[in-house]
Design an enzyme around this catalytic site. Structure first.
Site, PDB file in Angstrom:
ATOM      1  N   HIS A  35      -2.978   2.204   7.723  1.00 54.15           N
ATOM      2  CA  HIS A  35      -4.060   1.437   7.104  1.00 54.15           C
ATOM      3  C   HIS A  35      -4.286   0.208   7.960  1.00 54.15           C
ATOM      4  CE1 HIS A  35      -6.373  -1.176   4.656  1.00 54.15           C
ATOM      5  NE2 HIS A  35      -5.363  -1.998   4.426  1.00 54.15           N
TER       6      HIS A  35
ATOM      7  N   GLU B 135       0.826  -1.214   0.000  1.00 52.60           N
ATOM      8  CA  GLU B 135       0.000   0.000   0.000  1.00 52.60           C
ATOM      9  C   GLU B 135       0.864   1.268   0.000  1.00 52.60           C
ATOM     10  OE1 GLU B 135      -3.020  -0.258  -0.646  1.00 52.60           O
ATOM     11  OE2 GLU B 135      -3.841  -2.083   0.237  1.00 52.60           O
TER      12      GLU B 135
ATOM     13  N   HIS C  48     -12.883  -3.376   2.807  1.00 51.76           N
ATOM     14  CA  HIS C  48     -11.458  -3.658   2.979  1.00 51.76           C
ATOM     15  C   HIS C  48     -10.944  -3.161   4.330  1.00 51.76           C
ATOM     16  CE1 HIS C  48      -7.089  -3.208   1.213  1.00 51.76           C
ATOM     17  NE2 HIS C  48      -7.091  -3.640   2.460  1.00 51.76           N
TER      18      HIS C  48
ATOM     19  N   HIS D 208      -7.613  -2.944   9.309  1.00 50.41           N
ATOM     20  CA  HIS D 208      -8.859  -3.623   8.960  1.00 50.41           C
ATOM     21  C   HIS D 208      -9.781  -3.699  10.192  1.00 50.41           C
ATOM     22  CE1 HIS D 208      -6.337  -6.108   5.765  1.00 50.41           C
ATOM     23  NE2 HIS D 208      -6.437  -4.816   5.447  1.00 50.41           N
TER      24      HIS D 208
HETATM   25  P1  13P Z   1       1.127  -5.485   3.080  1.00 50.05           P
HETATM   26  O1  13P Z   1       1.496  -6.776   3.783  1.00 50.05           O
HETATM   27  O2  13P Z   1       1.757  -5.382   1.729  1.00 50.05           O
HETATM   28  O3  13P Z   1       1.429  -4.302   3.978  1.00 50.05           O
HETATM   29  O4  13P Z   1      -0.443  -5.516   2.798  1.00 50.05           O
HETATM   30  C1  13P Z   1      -1.392  -5.629   3.809  1.00 50.05           C
HETATM   31  C2  13P Z   1      -2.695  -5.006   3.462  1.00 50.05           C
HETATM   32  O5  13P Z   1      -3.498  -4.773   4.342  1.00 50.05           O
HETATM   33  C3  13P Z   1      -2.998  -4.657   2.043  1.00 50.05           C
HETATM   34  O6  13P Z   1      -4.139  -3.869   1.943  1.00 50.05           O
HETATM   35 ZN    ZN Z   2      -5.477  -3.968   3.723  1.00 53.48          ZN
END
Ligand code: 13P
Ligand code: ZN
Length: 277
Positions: free
Chosen positions: A142, A119, A218, A144
């Site tokens: 970022h 990302e 996501h 989840h």
């Molecule tokens: P990475 O392991 O590349 O950081 O990706 C994790 C992720 O949440 C992608 O959206």
């Molecule tokens: Zn992600």
């Protein structure tokens, strides 16, 4: 000797990164390698910048032109690295990169050639905007968060035409603190392929106006003065989403605070209409 060993303020930043990665894992937001962290560490590294050398053959294209972060240094989580491992050792699960003077490529500087997060386009596009706007904000996150992502599977929460949008109004109305600590609310980015330039551009467009941006089905993307601050923004909004879902599970639509009660919070806390620099 690693550059980390000689730099107390970088150590402090990495200690915060480790702590936040641990929180993310504990909350169930960081399955496997889920989520990523970037922190602008340019000021921290300034005193030793002349001694820093790129690791040979690590020059890589970002896929975007980002002139405001040319020459800047970032700590980035490694791709495929786990938050629960970051919590133990951020440098063994991430790297320091330097953006080249062209604003298009980066080199890995330390400690080893760990490939940055997939990302990276979103993180660096937003970091470029933060520097361009003279912001003190240094961290991008970022993750989840379960309850916010759950809401994003319902069409009514994806409408982003009004200000505040529907999802923000619902979250603000759960407890006064949501409005007080996330006064710009949650923007909505329609589904895009993870790691794509399209996702980075759509996130950039929304982050000007919102505390946190939802990536449909996501996760979320947040900015903060430091990584704790970015985490808090997501935590506050996700807590409200959880209260909404818990209240909703009793069988009817939760009442939410009234418009008058929310106006009162706005007034008492003198909330900003845009992100303070
Ligand atoms: P990475 O392991 O590349 O950081 O990706 C994790 C992720 O949440 C992608 O959206
Ligand atoms: Zn992600």
């Amino acid at each position: 000797m690693s550059i980390i060993d000689s730099n107390a303020s970088l150590k402090a930043i990495l200690s915060d990164v480790a702590q936040v990665a641990g929180y993310i894992w504990s909350k169930g937001w960081g399955e496997r390698n889920g989520g990523n962290i970037t922190v602008n560490v340019t000021e921290t590294l300034a005193p030793i910048a002349s001694q820093l050398r790129p690791i040979p053959n690590t020059t890589t294209s970002i896929g975007l032109v980002l002139p405001y972060i040319a020459g800047k240094y970032f700590y980035v989580k490694g791709t495929q690295k786990r938050m629960r491992d970051l919590a133990k050792d951020p440098m063994a699960n991430g790297a320091i990169i330097r953006i080249l003077e062209d604003g298009k490529n980066y080199d890995i500087i330390a400690d080893t050639a760990i490939l940055p997060t997939s990302e990276l386009p979103s993180h660096l596009a937003i970091q470029n905007y933060l520097v361009q706007s003279g912001s003190r904000y240094k961290a991008t996150l970022h993750t989840h968060p379960i309850e916010i992502v759950a809401l994003s599977h319902h069409r009514q929460f994806l409408d982003d035409q009004t200000r505040p949008n529907h999802i923000t109004s619902v979250l603000w109305s759960m407890i006064p603190e949501t409005l007080a600590f996330a006064p710009l609310g949650l923007g909505v980015v329609p589904y895009q392929v993870p790691g794509s330039i399209a996702l980075a551009n759509a996130t950039l467009e929304k982050i000007h106006d919102y505390d946190v941006v939802l990536w449909e089905k996501h996760g979320v993307f947040a900015v903060g003065q430091d990584i704790m601050d970015a985490f808090d923004q997501v935590d506050v909004l996700n807590k409200a989403a959880r209260i909404y879902l818990d209240a909703r599970s009793l069988g009817s639509e939760p009442e939410g605070m009234s418009g008058a009660q929310m106006k009162e919070v706005q007034h008492v806390f003198s909330l900003p209409a845009s992100r303070p620099c």
